[in-house]
Design an enzyme around this catalytic site. Structure first.
Site, PDB file in Angstrom:
ATOM      1  N   GLU A 130      21.616 -38.777  -7.222  1.00 49.02           N
ATOM      2  CA  GLU A 130      21.401 -37.338  -7.371  1.00 49.02           C
ATOM      3  C   GLU A 130      20.257 -37.046  -8.332  1.00 49.02           C
ATOM      4  OE1 GLU A 130      25.675 -35.268  -6.675  1.00 49.02           O
ATOM      5  OE2 GLU A 130      25.628 -36.686  -8.344  1.00 49.02           O
ATOM      6  N   THR A 142      24.403 -26.357  -2.440  1.00 47.08           N
ATOM      7  CA  THR A 142      23.516 -26.561  -3.592  1.00 47.08           C
ATOM      8  C   THR A 142      22.185 -25.823  -3.461  1.00 47.08           C
ATOM      9  OG1 THR A 142      22.548 -28.565  -2.616  1.00 47.08           O
ATOM     10  CG2 THR A 142      24.517 -28.847  -3.990  1.00 47.08           C
ATOM     11  N   CYS A 190      -0.450 -43.777 -16.570  1.00 44.58           N
ATOM     12  CA  CYS A 190       0.511 -44.475 -15.716  1.00 44.58           C
ATOM     13  C   CYS A 190      -0.060 -45.825 -15.297  1.00 44.58           C
ATOM     14  CB  CYS A 190       0.860 -43.626 -14.491  1.00 44.58           C
ATOM     15  SG  CYS A 190       2.206 -44.311 -13.510  1.00 44.58           S
ATOM     16  N   THR A 225      19.932 -32.038   1.264  1.00 41.30           N
ATOM     17  CA  THR A 225      21.225 -31.860   0.617  1.00 41.30           C
ATOM     18  C   THR A 225      22.280 -32.709   1.308  1.00 41.30           C
ATOM     19  OG1 THR A 225      22.912 -30.259  -0.071  1.00 41.30           O
ATOM     20  CG2 THR A 225      21.840 -29.869   2.058  1.00 41.30           C
ATOM     21  N   TYR A 226      23.238 -33.146   0.508  1.00 38.57           N
ATOM     22  CA  TYR A 226      24.397 -33.865   1.025  1.00 38.57           C
ATOM     23  C   TYR A 226      25.667 -33.060   0.757  1.00 38.57           C
ATOM     24  CZ  TYR A 226      20.862 -37.533   0.860  1.00 38.57           C
ATOM     25  OH  TYR A 226      19.700 -38.249   1.009  1.00 38.57           O
ATOM     26  N   ASN A 227      25.460 -31.806   0.283  1.00 40.33           N
ATOM     27  CA  ASN A 227      26.570 -30.890  -0.028  1.00 40.33           C
ATOM     28  C   ASN A 227      27.557 -31.516  -1.004  1.00 40.33           C
ATOM     29  OD1 ASN A 227      26.046 -30.199   3.288  1.00 40.33           O
ATOM     30  ND2 ASN A 227      25.875 -28.571   1.769  1.00 40.33           N
ATOM     31  N   THR A 228      27.017 -32.208  -1.993  1.00 40.71           N
ATOM     32  CA  THR A 228      27.852 -32.824  -3.025  1.00 40.71           C
ATOM     33  C   THR A 228      27.276 -32.534  -4.401  1.00 40.71           C
ATOM     34  OG1 THR A 228      26.644 -34.919  -3.032  1.00 40.71           O
ATOM     35  CG2 THR A 228      28.481 -34.725  -1.494  1.00 40.71           C
TER      36      THR A 228
END
Length: 485
Positions: free
Chosen positions: A456, A391, A130, A379-382
């Site tokens: 995401e 999720t 790297c 989480t954004y529940n999407t």
């Protein structure tokens, strides 16, 4: 998972978090060009990432005041805002914990000297070739008074640092092979011996930068303009786009992610499988059956091919910082090695590793724990364009699959869920990024979850990074515990 909403209006994009400072620097650049005639470098390509369009990354701080504040604080403290932080800015709650932990590891009082810390970072990043992280910490190493001679190669560094090379190698590629003997070798080397506190500091740095190398490659992080490979003095072509821009989706070239209708069906199918798993009503499997499912998944993970075998050019500037260049990842037990499964019920981060780290290197255990928890629970529940989605099952499958690849088993988890939730393309990406991150390609990044937002996918990479770090830590800390007892 998160859905990033693009801005509706064109805005000025700059990686400097303070607009006034940006204007001052721009004016200085113009005067230098005009009055002195000095050539000014320009960035190669556009944006902090080769995989994610620049506008999506840089608009985050303009839409989220918390992210903007974090960027400003980081810039004020370090005098720079690196591209890793800009990409992590999609998730300010995590970024805040990450920067706090890294600041503590590198700059606050601790067992190791400042230059030793940065040299260990160089060693860790070099194991995965790297160059981005290596160059970053070469500069930091010199700024804190590090000896230039050490940068000529590991054999020019003090013997004490050379001794940690073996642990660096095994942790990076085959952590399940770390034993009490590795720890004893470092703690009982006469005048070159490490203290337990120094060793814990070094282990946390090694695992942090192994996993950060995974994130760097997994998100296609580009070098900053002042770093090697980050700039050119050639004038931009008016008639054509830079190839980097086209590959990155910047400029006027639309990003093509394949058949959107097919990708949309993939999201629907994944959500349906999650729903079925959540609603199933079946008898609880026996411990024997649960163990069998784990072994089956572990065996199947060995068959996941990371990428085509390609000749990888390894720069002398990178390879000189570690030994045994041919040593790399080997699938757990693939060659018939009988290594016992690591049962989390026998040694876990929560019950064992956390307290050991905190006792020998105060406060770092708490910082690491917060970072693990944020990454795991974020989480954004999407999911793509869908809202109000739980999720948790998907996040747990990703985390446990990574640990499974390292031989780590949770007795209370049904590993049969993994094949229901993670498709082949996703598994290829996970295994490559976690085990051989230097082989990660843009095509791999694009091939999984094609309908999901870039934010995401960055969220996924945070999960992969933290799960990998915890797996390495568990093996190292268990070896330390065995030495102490």
């Amino acid at each position: 998972m998160r859905h990033a909403t693009p801005a509706n209006e064109a805005k000025e994009t700059t990686s400097l978090p303070v607009a006034d400072l940006y204007k001052i620097c721009t004016n200085c650049e113009r005067r230098i060009k005009k009055e002195i005639g000095v050539r000014i470098p320009r960035p190669l390509g556009s944006g902090p990432s080769r995989f994610i369009p620049e506008k999506e990354i840089l608009e985050v701080s303009k839409l989220d005041s918390r992210t903007q504040l974090i960027f400003e604080d980081s810039f004020a403290a370090l005098g720079r805002l690196d591209n890793i932080s800009l990409v992590m800015g999609f998730h300010p709650q995590y970024l805040e914990r990450f920067l706090r932990t890294q600041h503590y590891l590198l700059q606050m009082d601790g067992p190791l000297s400042l230059h030793d810390r940065h040299y260990i970072c160089i060693m860790a990043a070099a194991r995965h070739q790297c160059s981005y992280l290596v160059n970053l910490h070469v500069n930091d190493f010199l700024q804190v008074g590090g000896d230039q001679k050490w940068l000529n190669g590991l054999d020019n560094a003090p013997q004490k640092l050379q001794l940690v090379g073996e642990l660096n190698k095994v942790l990076a590629h085959r952590p399940w092979l770390v034993t009490r003997a590795h720890i004893e070798q470092l703690l009982k080397s006469e005048e070159h011996s490490w203290s337990l506190a120094e060793l814990i500091h070094a282990v946390v740095l090694l695992t942090h930068y192994h996993s950060l190398a995974s994130f760097t490659f997994g998100c296609g992080i580009s070098p900053e303009i002042h770093c090697d490979g980050g700039h050119t003095f050639r004038l931009p072509s008016v008639s054509s786009y830079c190839a980097c821009d086209i590959a990155n989706g910047n400029g006027a070239v639309d990003e093509v992610l394949g058949n959107h209708q097919e990708a949309s069906c993939e999201v629907e199918a994944l959500m349906e499988r999650m729903k079925l798993l959540q609603c199933r009503d079946e008898e609880e499997a026996s411990q024997e059956e649960m163990a069998t499912r784990f072994e089956r998944e572990k065996t199947e993970s060995m068959l996941v091919v990371t990428t085509e075998e390609e000749g990888t050019f390894l720069s002398r500037d990178i390879s000189c910082h570690f030994e045994d260049l041919s040593y790399g990842y080997k699938d757990f037990s693939r060659r018939g090695d009988h290594v016992p499964t690591f049962r989390v019920q026998d040694y876990s981060w929560e019950d064992h590793g956390y307290s050991l780290v905190n006792r020998l290197y105060p406060d770092i255990g708490q910082l690491l724990d917060e970072k693990f928890q944020i990454a795991y629970n974020l989480t954004y529940n999407t999911m793509a364009t869908h809202r109000d989605v739980d999720t948790s099952m998907l996040r747990r499958a990703i985390w446990n699959y990574i640990h499974c690849m390292f031989g780590i088993r949770y007795d209370d988890y049904d590993y049969g869920e993994i094949n229901q939730l993670l498709d082949r393309n996703f598994k290829v990406y996970i295994k490559t990024m976690v085990c051989s991150p230097e082989k990660t390609t843009k095509r791999m990044y694009e091939s999984f979850w094609r309908q999901f937002q870039h934010s995401e996918k960055v969220h996924v990479n945070l999960l992969l990074m933290e799960a990998r770090m915890q797996a390495e830590l568990l093996y190292a800390l268990r070896a330390v515990t065995r030495y102490m007892t």
